[in-house]
Design an enzyme around this catalytic site. Structure first.
Site, PDB file in Angstrom:
ATOM      1  N   TYR A   1      -0.811   0.449   1.944  1.00 17.17           N
ATOM      2  CA  TYR A   1      -1.771   1.442   2.556  1.00 17.17           C
ATOM      3  C   TYR A   1      -1.289   2.758   2.635  1.00 17.17           C
ATOM      4  O   TYR A   1       0.101   2.947   2.160  1.00 17.17           O
ATOM      5  CB  TYR A   1      -1.690   1.057   4.181  1.00 17.17           C
ATOM      6  CG  TYR A   1      -0.572   0.914   4.886  1.00 17.17           C
ATOM      7  CD1 TYR A   1       0.326   1.931   5.464  1.00 17.17           C
ATOM      8  CD2 TYR A   1       0.005  -0.335   4.809  1.00 17.17           C
ATOM      9  CE1 TYR A   1       1.353   1.846   6.025  1.00 17.17           C
ATOM     10  CE2 TYR A   1       1.071  -0.465   5.739  1.00 17.17           C
ATOM     11  CZ  TYR A   1       1.980   0.602   6.035  1.00 17.17           C
ATOM     12  OH  TYR A   1       3.007   0.437   6.662  1.00 17.17           O
TER      13      TYR A   1
ATOM     14  N   HIS B   1       7.080  -7.169   7.629  1.00 18.24           N
ATOM     15  CA  HIS B   1       8.376  -6.883   8.574  1.00 18.24           C
ATOM     16  C   HIS B   1       8.810  -8.142   9.027  1.00 18.24           C
ATOM     17  O   HIS B   1       8.198  -8.935   9.515  1.00 18.24           O
ATOM     18  CB  HIS B   1       7.795  -5.986   9.757  1.00 18.24           C
ATOM     19  CG  HIS B   1       7.289  -4.593   9.171  1.00 18.24           C
ATOM     20  ND1 HIS B   1       7.951  -3.535   9.084  1.00 18.24           N
ATOM     21  CD2 HIS B   1       6.160  -4.162   9.158  1.00 18.24           C
ATOM     22  CE1 HIS B   1       7.415  -2.484   8.677  1.00 18.24           C
ATOM     23  NE2 HIS B   1       6.038  -2.926   8.772  1.00 18.24           N
TER      24      HIS B   1
ATOM     25  N   TYR C   1      -3.236  -2.095   9.909  1.00 21.58           N
ATOM     26  CA  TYR C   1      -2.759  -2.836  11.127  1.00 21.58           C
ATOM     27  C   TYR C   1      -3.349  -2.897  12.354  1.00 21.58           C
ATOM     28  O   TYR C   1      -4.393  -2.022  12.494  1.00 21.58           O
ATOM     29  CB  TYR C   1      -1.263  -2.039  11.411  1.00 21.58           C
ATOM     30  CG  TYR C   1      -0.424  -2.245  10.618  1.00 21.58           C
ATOM     31  CD1 TYR C   1       0.814  -3.144  10.829  1.00 21.58           C
ATOM     32  CD2 TYR C   1      -0.099  -1.356   9.355  1.00 21.58           C
ATOM     33  CE1 TYR C   1       2.073  -3.297   9.942  1.00 21.58           C
ATOM     34  CE2 TYR C   1       1.098  -1.572   8.661  1.00 21.58           C
ATOM     35  CZ  TYR C   1       1.968  -2.273   8.778  1.00 21.58           C
ATOM     36  OH  TYR C   1       2.997  -2.561   7.873  1.00 21.58           O
TER      37      TYR C   1
ATOM     38  N   HIS D   1       4.109  -5.290   2.160  1.00 17.17           N
ATOM     39  CA  HIS D   1       5.082  -5.851   2.850  1.00 17.17           C
ATOM     40  C   HIS D   1       4.877  -6.645   4.050  1.00 17.17           C
ATOM     41  O   HIS D   1       3.845  -6.395   4.622  1.00 17.17           O
ATOM     42  CB  HIS D   1       5.971  -4.711   2.904  1.00 17.17           C
ATOM     43  CG  HIS D   1       5.757  -3.777   3.967  1.00 17.17           C
ATOM     44  ND1 HIS D   1       4.715  -2.572   3.693  1.00 17.17           N
ATOM     45  CD2 HIS D   1       5.862  -3.465   5.261  1.00 17.17           C
ATOM     46  CE1 HIS D   1       4.453  -1.990   4.792  1.00 17.17           C
ATOM     47  NE2 HIS D   1       5.070  -2.598   5.711  1.00 17.17           N
TER      48      HIS D   1
ATOM     49  N   ARG E   1       2.195   2.651   0.818  1.00 15.03           N
ATOM     50  CA  ARG E   1       3.398   1.697   1.110  1.00 15.03           C
ATOM     51  C   ARG E   1       3.229   0.500   0.307  1.00 15.03           C
ATOM     52  O   ARG E   1       2.177  -0.002   0.059  1.00 15.03           O
ATOM     53  CB  ARG E   1       3.582   1.200   2.588  1.00 15.03           C
ATOM     54  CG  ARG E   1       3.911   2.080   3.575  1.00 15.03           C
ATOM     55  CD  ARG E   1       5.519   2.603   3.639  1.00 15.03           C
ATOM     56  NE  ARG E   1       6.472   1.709   2.966  1.00 15.03           N
ATOM     57  CZ  ARG E   1       7.118   0.851   3.556  1.00 15.03           C
ATOM     58  NH1 ARG E   1       6.863   0.602   4.793  1.00 15.03           N
ATOM     59  NH2 ARG E   1       8.081   0.072   2.767  1.00 15.03           N
TER      60      ARG E   1
END
Lengths: 234, 206
Positions: A145, A160, A106, A158, A155
């Site tokens: 990640y 959000h 991110y 995905h 995770r």
């Protein structure tokens, strides 16, 4: 008193609990007292429903064109419809997305995993649904990640999603997963959702909307709380 | 029935996707209030880069400040607070009309768990049976570890209508104080949000 438009309650067969110890961050943050049931008043049956540009700025629907060059990774189109429980489109509502880059990193100071950042990818977008409740983003497929919740916790890939819907009562934040990802079954966050409803968070690969020599297509429809038919007499 | 999309947490990395500059200033929106520019590298703030474009509005200006805390009493530095409220005349304006007040705001919490909203005091709106509700602000709390949005309300401790509010009356008497914003000087109120433990804020099932 005129009939008030009310919304169906949150469906406990679809929604996660507040406390889910396998997702460790819930243990000190989930309320311990039961929620207090209140009727839906004008406060709950209204919500911001326009003026998005004035509030938040213009739409950003192509996440691959926010910087000088194109981001690395698999280019994808993510589209779908926002509907209520009676299949009515939710038109003119804002859909906000954010995600990791193709390496699973991110663009956020708190994300200190050592996967590479991509100077050409931020990973944030915002659009408003059309009259049929449709939305569409162009982006790249996010990577998985590690997140330290337990040994070898990764995770699933995905994106959000944040949705307003027509009222304060219909607000929803969720995550979209990808079909066939083996990490979904191992993920404590996805698995807080009752098993029968978990598939609703998994997008569908769609060859028909896949764009020749441009991008793979994933479809993700989102269903918000529907309108309750009965007028309220009090 | 049985079709709702399940909720999931916003996680810890929402700041560059949700909190726009000026999102916590409903009275003007200039500046960064509500956003966490310290968490986003230069050049990667792509949402609303020009800052807020709300306009000054009528009403009694109020500043609402608070801290979000967890079950250990520790500040929550990665929460997000949203508000929805009527204008000073007690009207909800979903799109604000031309240049009008949009009673929606959003703030990330800071490193200290704190948030500040600048807004106007809402007027009274109808409630159950057509009775007026006391002035109040609807609040949603999001964060890492919150699998669903937590909904609550803020009432003004010094407003004479608060004691007679029909929704507040549904809250057990010994917990009502958790929904009261305390005056801290002219136009300034304090409203802390305690997610868990003794003094836990009342959250609603809407």
């Amino acid at each position: 008193m005129p009939a008030a438009t009310e919304f169906n309650p949150e469906d406990p067969t679809a929604q996660p609990p507040l406390l889910a110890p396998d997702y460790r961050s819930t243990t000190k943050r989930a309320p311990s007292r039961p929620l207090v049931r209140i009727p839906q008043t004008l406060t709950e049956t209204t919500g911001p429903a326009g003026g998005w540009d004035r509030l938040m700025g213009p739409a950003v629907q192509d996440l691959t064109r926010q910087h000088r060059g194109e981001p690395l990774g698999q280019r994808i189109v993510v589209s779908g419809r926002v509907l209520d429980e009676d299949d009515r489109p939710v038109a003119g509502t804002v859909v906000e997305v954010w995600q990791a880059n193709a390496a699973g990193r991110y663009i956020h100071a708190a994300d200190q995993w050592n996967a590479p950042l991509d100077p050409n990818f931020t990973g944030a977008g915002r659009v408003v649904t059309d009259a049929q409740g449709r939305y569409r983003f162009v982006t790249i497929r996010p990577g998985a990640y590690p997140w330290g919740n337990h040994r070898n916790a990764w995770r699933p890939e995905h994106i959000h999603f944040s949705l307003m819907g027509p009222a304060f009562a219909t607000r929803l934040v969720t995550q979209m997963y990808f079909p066939g990802d083996p990490l979904i079954a191992l993920d404590p966050i996805a698995n807080t959702v009752p098993a029968a409803a978990r598939d609703r968070l998994v997008s569908r690969f769609d060859i028909d909307t896949t764009e020749e020599f441009f991008a793979l297509s994933y479809v993700f429809d989102i269903v918000l709380r529907g309108r309750r038919a009965t007028p309220r007499e009090e | 029935m049985g079709r709702q999309t399940p909720s999931q947490t916003v996680g810890p990395y929402f700041h560059y996707g949700l909190t726009w500059k000026g999102g916590a200033d409903l009275t003007g929106g200039a500046g960064d209030l509500g956003a966490r520019m310290d968490l986003i590298p230069p050049g990667h703030y792509v949402l609303n880069p020009g800052g807020g474009v709300r306009r000054p509005v009528r009403g009694e200006p109020v500043e609402i400040a608070g801290v979000v805390r967890d079950g250990d009493g520790q500040p929550v530095p990665d929460a997000m607070v949203e508000i929805w409220q009527a204008d000073a005349d007690g009207r909800y304006a979903p799109d604000g009309g031309p240049g009008g007040f949009i009673g929606f705001g959003r703030s990330a919490t800071g490193k200290d768990g704190g948030f500040i909203f600048r807004t106007v005091k809402p007027g009274r709106v109808p409630g159950p049976g057509g009775r007026l509700q006391a002035p109040h602000v609807a609040i949603g709390v999001f964060g890492r570890g919150l699998l669903r949005r937590l909904a609550t309300r803020l009432y003004f401790a010094d407003d004479p209508a608060t004691a007679g509010d029909p929704i507040l009356a549904l809250v057990p008497a010994d917990r009502r104080t958790t929904l009261l914003a305390r005056p801290e000087g002219p136009g300034r109120y304090r409203f802390d949000i305690l997610l868990q433990g003794p003094g836990e804020t009342v959250f609603f099932d809407l």
